[in-house]
Design an enzyme around this catalytic site. Structure first.
Site, PDB file in Angstrom:
ATOM      1  N   CYS A 114      -2.660   3.047  -1.161  1.00  0.00           N
ATOM      2  CA  CYS A 114      -1.520   3.789  -1.735  1.00  0.00           C
ATOM      3  C   CYS A 114      -0.277   2.757  -2.130  1.00  0.00           C
ATOM      4  O   CYS A 114       0.265   2.209  -1.210  1.00  0.00           O
ATOM      5  CB  CYS A 114      -0.971   5.171  -1.459  1.00  0.00           C
TER       6      CYS A 114
ATOM      7  N   GLU B  13      -7.138  -0.527  -3.743  1.00  0.00           N
ATOM      8  CA  GLU B  13      -8.226   0.495  -3.914  1.00  0.00           C
ATOM      9  C   GLU B  13      -8.286   0.717  -5.653  1.00  0.00           C
ATOM     10  O   GLU B  13      -7.122   0.832  -6.091  1.00  0.00           O
ATOM     11  CB  GLU B  13      -7.826   1.757  -3.143  1.00  0.00           C
TER      12      GLU B  13
END
Length: 468
Positions: free
Chosen positions: A324, A358
Site C-alpha cells: 500500500c 502490487e
C-alpha cells in the site's frame, strides 16, 4: 443478514404526483465540477435517510471515482430520467477466469531484445496494459476473503488477475461481496495535527465514532479519540514525537521510519485505519505481523509529522516492493508521492532485487508510478553515450538492473511513451524532441530526490526468522 431496501417517495413537480425512489435507482444528479460549473452525470442511489422530515440521498456518480460520492437534497435529482434497478448479468468467463487475457507473444519478443537509441520522431504505436490496484476492508467480526476477480464496477480497471488467490498481502476484491455500508463514507472529518481531512472512502473505525462531526487523531501515535478534550488529555501522556521504529533516512526536514508490524501492532493498525479513508478497496488486515511500514515525516520544532507511507511484505514471492502507498491529502501534488516511490526502489537496490508495486494500482497510484517510471527510464536513456560513432545500445535487463524496476514495468512504460520502433529487423528506441523537452521540464520541477548516502538500511533475511 438481509438488507432492507429503503422506499422513499420524491415529489415530481412536472406531474404533480410522487415517484418511488429505492436504493439502486439511477438518475442524473446535479454536481459542481472542478471549474465550478453545473453538470448532470448519471448517479446511483446508495442510501436514503430522513433528517427532520427532509430526505437526503447518498449518491455514487457513475464512471466517477468513489471519493466524489456525497449526500444530496431532492432538488438536485432529475426525477424525469429515473431508472429503476435491473438484475445484473453474469460476467462472461475467458480462459476460465473473468477478465483474463492471453499473454502477448510480441511482449515476449521485446523483453530480451537489445535497443538502439535514435533521435527521430516515433510513428510505431502499441498500447500498454492499464495496471491498477484495489483493496477492500473486512467487516468487524467477518472472516477475510480471498478473491481473484477483477473489479468491473470501479473506475480503475485491471487487464489481468493473479492465477491463484494470495493468502497474504492485499487482495483484489469481487465487488459483488461489497455491502452497502462499505460503499459509503462513514467519517465526516478527521483532525490530524494542524490539518483537517475529509475522508474519501469508508474506513472501519468503531461504530460509535462514525456519528461524530470530527474524529480526533494523535498525529504521533495515530490513536483515535472522540473529542478535543480527550485528545488534549492524551497528549499530556503520549511521549511520542515521531513514529515508533527506526529512523533509517534523514535529509533536511525529511525522515523515513521503518516500523515492524509485529513489534508496533497498535500503531500499524491505526495507520491502516487512517489510510483506508483515502484508499479504495484496501484489504485491511488487523494482522499486521507480515508487514513492514515505511513512514515519511516532515520535521519541525514540535516533532516529526506524518506526510505519507508505504507498506511492504516481509517476504514476497512475487517481487512486490510496495503493498500500500499513500500521500496524505494536505501533502499531495508537492512531489512527496514520487519521493515515496523513489525510496521504495532505493530499498530494492540495497536488497539487490528488482521490485514492483502490487497490482492493480489505484488511479492516482498509476499516474504517480507511470510518471516515476517514465522519468527514471528517460534519465538513463538520455545519459547513454555512443561508442565509436555507433548508436548507443541498452537492453531491458540492463535498464531493470540499474533502476531496480521490474522488466514488465520497463516494457509497459516504453510502450506507454511510444518509444519502441521495429526497424530493419531490430527494435530501436526513438526519442523525439518533444519527449526530450518534456522530460527536461519535468525534471526541473522535481526538487525532492532521495540521496542514497543518507540511507542507513540493512536488509533482513525474513525467511530465517520463523514467523517474522
Amino acid at each position: 443478514v438481509l438488507q432492507q431496501r429503503t422506499l422513499v417517495c420524491a415529489p415530481d413537480k412536472k406531474y404533480g404526483g410522487s415517484v418511488d425512489i429505492t436504493e439502486g435507482c439511477r438518475l442524473p444528479v446535479l454536481r459542481k465540477n472542478q471549474e465550478n460549473e453545473d453538470e448532470w452525470p448519471l448517479a446511483e442511489i446508495l442510501s436514503v435517510k430522513d433528517i427532520s422530515g427532509k430526505n437526503l440521498y447518498y449518491v455514487h456518480y457513475i464512471d466517477f471515482n468513489k471519493r466524489l460520492d456525497e449526500w444530496v437534497t431532492p432538488d438536485r435529482l432529475d426525477i424525469k430520467k429515473l431508472q429503476f434497478p435491473k438484475k445484473e448479468a453474469k460476467t462472461p468467463m475467458k480462459n476460465g477466469l473473468p477478465g483474463s487475457r492471453p499473454s502477448s507473444p510480441e511482449r515476449d519478443v521485446v523483453r530480451e531484445s537489445p535497443f538502439f537509441i535514435a533521435s527521430a520522431s516515433s510513428s510505431w504505436k502499441n498500447g500498454t496494459s492499464s495496471i491498477q490496484r484495489h483493496l477492500i476492508p473486512p467487516q468487524p467480526g467477518r472472516k477475510r476473503k480471498s478473491c481473484g476477480g477483477t473489479d468491473e464496477d470501479s473506475q480503475d480497471s485491471s487487464d489481468g488477475i493473479p492465477s491463484a488467490p494470495r493468502m497474504t498481502g492485499s487482495l483484489v476484491s469481487d465487488r459483488s461481496h461489497d455491502d452497502i455500508v462499505t460503499r459509503m463514507k462513514n467519517i465526516d472529518c478527521i483532525e490530524l495535527g494542524r490539518h483537517r481531512l475529509k475522508p474519501w472512502y469508508f474506513s472501519p473505525y468503531p461504530q460509535e465514532l462514525t456519528s461524530l462531526p470530527i474524529l480526533y487523531l494523535c498525529e504521533f501515535c495515530l490513536k483515535y479519540l472522540k473529542s478535543l478534550k480527550c485528545l488534549q488529555r492524551h497528549l499530556t501522556k503520549c511521549n511520542l514525537r515521531h513514529p515508533p521504529g527506526n529512523e533509517i533516512y534523514r535529509k533536511g526536514t525529511i525522515s523515513f521510519f521503518e516500523i515492524d508490524g509485529r513489534k508496533n501492532k497498535a500503531y500499524s493498525q491505526n495507520l491502516c485505519l487512517l489510510a483506508k479513508c483515502f484508499l479504495d478497496h484496501k484489504t485491511l488486515y488487523y494482522d499486521t505481523d507480515p508487514f513492514l511500514f515505511y513512514v515519511m515525516t516532515e520535521y519541525d520544532s514540535k516533532g516529526f509529522h506524518i506526510v505519507g507511507y508505504f507498506s511492504k511484505e516481509k517476504e514476497s514471492t512475487e517481487d512486490y516492493n510496495v503493498a500500500c502507498i499513500l500521500t496524505l491529502p494536505p501533502y499531495q501534488r508537492r512531489g512527496y508521492g514520487k519521493l515515496l516511490i523513489e525510496f521504495s526502489y532505493e530499498l530494492s537496490k540495497v536488497e539487490g532485487k528488482t521490485g514492483t508495486p502490487e497490482k492493480p494500482l489505484s488511479d492516482l497510484g498509476l499516474l504517480s508510478y507511470r510518471s516515476y517510471w517514465s522519468q527514471t527510464i528517460l534519465e538513463i536513456l538520455m545519459d547513454l553515450k555512443s561508442e565509436n560513432g555507433e548508436r548507443p545500445q541498452i537492453t531491458i535487463n540492463e535498464i531493470s538492473e540499474i533502476t531496480s524496476v521490474k522488466k514488465e514495468d520497463v516494457i509497459s512504460t516504453l510502450q506507454y511513451l511510444n518509444l519502441i520502433n521495429y526497424y530493419k529487423g531490430q527494435y530501436i528506441l526513438t526519442l523525439s524532441e518533444d519527449i526530450v523537452e518534456g522530460h527536461e521540464r519535468a525534471m526541473e520541477k522535481r526538487h525532492l530526490r532521495i540521496d542514497p548516502k543518507c540511507l542507513h538500511f540493512t536488509p533482513k533475511d525474513w525467511s530465517k526468522r520463523g514467523k517474522w
